[in-house]
Design an enzyme around this catalytic site. Structure first.
Site, PDB file in Angstrom:
ATOM      1  CG  ASP A  76      -0.222  -0.029   2.543  1.00  0.00           C
ATOM      2  OD1 ASP A  76       0.695  -0.856   2.710  1.00  0.00           O
ATOM      3  OD2 ASP A  76      -0.562   0.779   3.423  1.00  0.00           O
ATOM      4  CD  GLU A 135       4.327   0.879   6.651  1.00  0.00           C
ATOM      5  OE1 GLU A 135       5.195   1.236   7.470  1.00  0.00           O
ATOM      6  OE2 GLU A 135       3.853   1.666   5.793  1.00  0.00           O
TER       7      GLU A 135
END
Length: 195
Positions: A76, A135
């Site tokens: 991400d 994350e």
């Protein structure tokens, strides 16, 4: 591994929208197709996040046995806000590659994938890839790898290199957590948001 291969793969990854606020299914599918030819085992850990988006973390074992090295990255990125150009359109300007996530984490992810594709120690110790999601927010993808991955549990890597950018310096225990107690109320945020 040539710089052009890294730049090409990073560019392909940049073009896939994997902001934390959206599903990362497209980038996960791309990564799985890339690693299939050299992976011994691929494990997908999927879930629906708090925004009702499908998320997928990926764990890969290359080679046999236990121990060895793990390489970790996340799929991400932070939100694509504040850009004067399309953040998903990679551009090379004066030997620099620009695009959302080029440094955190599409470029490092490309390096991990290309390095893994050349791993030659398959008969001595495995190479494990830990590719998480979310994350940039609550690290839910990494938590689920730790709790649910049979590869992670069985391999028990001896070392792990996390490809998080650190100004080109090796850092030990780079990420930290702080716990506040009492009546203090706060809001979880990533440092990139300025909150």
């Amino acid at each position: 591994m040539s710089i052009s291969k890294v730049a090409q793969l990073t560019s392909e990854l940049i073009s896939l929208d994997s902001q934390t606020s959206v599903s990362n299914a497209k980038i996960a599918q791309f990564v799985v197709e890339f690693i299939k030819p050299f992976a011994s085992e691929v494990e997908l850990i999927d879930y629906i996040d708090s925004n009702n988006q499908k998320k997928i973390s990926i764990v890969v074992r290359i080679g046999e046995g236990q121990g060895g090295l793990a390489l970790s990255a996340h799929l991400d990125t932070v939100p694509g806000t504040g850009w004067n150009t399309d953040p998903f359109e990679p551009r090379i300007i004066e030997d620099r590659l620009y695009g959302l996530g080029s440094c955190d984490m599409k470029g490092p992810l490309a390096c991990i994938l290309l390095a893994a594709s050349t791993y030659t120690g398959r008969k001595s110790k495995p190479l494990t890839l830990l590719l998480s999601t979310d994350e940039e927010t609550d690290t839910e993808g990494a938590k689920r790898i730790a709790e649910q991955s049979t590869i992670f549990q069985s391999v028990q890597s001896e070392y792990c290199v996390i490809a998080e950018p650190t100004d080109l310096e090796v850092a030990y225990a780079h990420k930290a957590a702080i716990t506040f107690t009492g009546t203090t109320k706060g809001k979880a945020a990533h440092s990139s948001t300025g909150e």
